[in-house]
Design an enzyme around this catalytic site. Sequence first.
Site, mmCIF file in Angstrom:
data_model
loop_
_atom_site.group_PDB
_atom_site.id
_atom_site.type_symbol
_atom_site.label_atom_id
_atom_site.label_comp_id
_atom_site.label_asym_id
_atom_site.label_seq_id
_atom_site.Cartn_x
_atom_site.Cartn_y
_atom_site.Cartn_z
ATOM 1 N N ASP A 60 0.828 -1.160 -0.004
ATOM 2 C CA ASP A 60 -0.052 0.098 -0.072
ATOM 3 C C ASP A 60 0.911 1.333 0.050
ATOM 4 O OD1 ASP A 60 -2.435 1.362 -0.116
ATOM 5 O OD2 ASP A 60 -2.402 1.529 2.174
ATOM 6 N N HIS A 82 2.257 3.260 -8.846
ATOM 7 C CA HIS A 82 1.975 1.866 -9.458
ATOM 8 C C HIS A 82 3.183 1.453 -10.197
ATOM 9 C CE1 HIS A 82 -1.853 2.128 -7.538
ATOM 10 N NE2 HIS A 82 -2.399 2.905 -8.502
ATOM 11 N N LEU A 142 10.180 -21.249 -5.149
ATOM 12 C CA LEU A 142 9.394 -20.274 -4.445
ATOM 13 C C LEU A 142 7.855 -20.186 -4.869
ATOM 14 C CD1 LEU A 142 8.921 -17.482 -2.465
ATOM 15 C CD2 LEU A 142 9.194 -16.173 -4.609
HETATM 16 C C1 IPE Z 1 -5.363 -2.739 -0.274
HETATM 17 O O1 IPE Z 1 -5.029 -1.236 -0.332
HETATM 18 C C2 IPE Z 1 -5.308 -3.237 -1.499
HETATM 19 C C3 IPE Z 1 -4.077 -3.397 -2.242
HETATM 20 C C4 IPE Z 1 -2.818 -3.098 -1.556
HETATM 21 C C5 IPE Z 1 -4.331 -4.150 -3.568
HETATM 22 P P1 IPE Z 1 -6.142 -0.092 -0.344
HETATM 23 O O2 IPE Z 1 -5.500 1.084 -0.466
HETATM 24 O O3 IPE Z 1 -7.189 -0.635 -1.545
HETATM 25 O O4 IPE Z 1 -7.007 -0.382 1.152
HETATM 26 P P2 IPE Z 1 -7.878 0.871 1.903
HETATM 27 O O5 IPE Z 1 -8.636 1.180 0.833
HETATM 28 O O6 IPE Z 1 -7.010 1.869 2.023
HETATM 29 O O7 IPE Z 1 -8.220 0.039 2.955
HETATM 30 C C1 IPE Z 2 -1.736 -0.100 -3.510
HETATM 31 O O1 IPE Z 2 -1.262 1.639 -3.357
HETATM 32 C C2 IPE Z 2 -1.876 -0.390 -4.790
HETATM 33 C C3 IPE Z 2 -3.128 -0.817 -5.115
HETATM 34 C C4 IPE Z 2 -4.184 -0.751 -4.351
HETATM 35 C C5 IPE Z 2 -3.662 -1.165 -6.471
HETATM 36 P P1 IPE Z 2 -2.571 2.407 -3.374
HETATM 37 O O2 IPE Z 2 -2.963 2.840 -4.705
HETATM 38 O O3 IPE Z 2 -3.698 2.137 -2.517
HETATM 39 O O4 IPE Z 2 -1.740 3.741 -2.780
HETATM 40 P P2 IPE Z 2 -2.516 4.649 -1.564
HETATM 41 O O5 IPE Z 2 -2.920 4.138 -0.492
HETATM 42 O O6 IPE Z 2 -3.620 5.520 -2.678
HETATM 43 O O7 IPE Z 2 -1.191 5.524 -1.463
HETATM 44 MG MG MG Z 3 -4.295 2.588 -0.531
#
Ligand code: IPE
Ligand code: IPE
Ligand code: MG
Length: 238
Positions: free
Chosen positions: A14, A31, A125
């Site tokens: 995240d 990303h 793995l």
């Molecule tokens: C969880 O992250 C999903 C992934 C890392 C793929 P999110 O950014 O979607 O989670 P919330 O919305 O903060 O809970």
């Molecule tokens: C996690 O990073 C990746 C996905 C959920 C695909 P985020 O896109 O949720 O990044 P933040 O949390 O908005 O910074």
């Molecule tokens: Mg996020």
Amino acid sequence: MINNIPKHIAIIMDGNGRWAQAKGKKRTSGHKVGVERAREAVETAVELGVESLTLFAFSSENWNRPKEEVSYLMELFIIALNREVKTLNKHNVKLKFLGDTFAFNQKLQDSIKKAESLTAENSQLRLNIAANYGGRWDIVNAVNGLLADSNHVDKINEDLLASKLSTADLPDLDLLIRTGGETRISNFLIWQAAYAELYFCDTLWPDFDSKELQKAVDEFTRRQRRFGLTGEQVKEPS
Ligand code: IPE
Ligand code: IPE
Ligand code: MG
């Protein structure tokens, strides 16, 4: 008792969007860099001798993001998968997708199928990519599986249910890492995390390098897992 290296690590990757925004860039550029960190995590897992690494790439809820971000992610998954699959295969990595992948476009589904079958016999793995994954989906899907193939079973137990989860053939989850500063599970491996050690860090995923992963593993090795027993019960006999 000192823990050894975790057999199964899962990571909620995240913080990509915030990382990019802090640099005045579009969320999508976070990303892109995130994919590089995922590759680094795989390499580190191989070096450490971890058996199974599960990466949360896209949640059931992430479909609700702006259309452009979702389309970018789908394209990125296809490009990254097609680009990395040969190297993963060379390193004896077995790839598996966890989640309802039938919801993806045909091109991505084809790449997934190809990557899974190319690497099916590998054994160094287990790399599991959770995509269109939700912990609640996993449990409901398992229950539906039980209903479908055992009309004579009127009672289920934990082992039976676990045998139908997407993680059925993987080692138990030992360590669950979440980067990006949030301290929640976000519908990830909710059943499997029952006795996993949780590790939360503020580092945003595009900055989570090999050293950061090593740090999380080091902390894991220092924790005492008691599984309901007392500290004395689980101490190694001196
Ligand atoms: C969880 O992250 C999903 C992934 C890392 C793929 P999110 O950014 O979607 O989670 P919330 O919305 O903060 O809970
Ligand atoms: C996690 O990073 C990746 C996905 C959920 C695909 P985020 O896109 O949720 O990044 P933040 O949390 O908005 O910074
Ligand atoms: Mg996020």
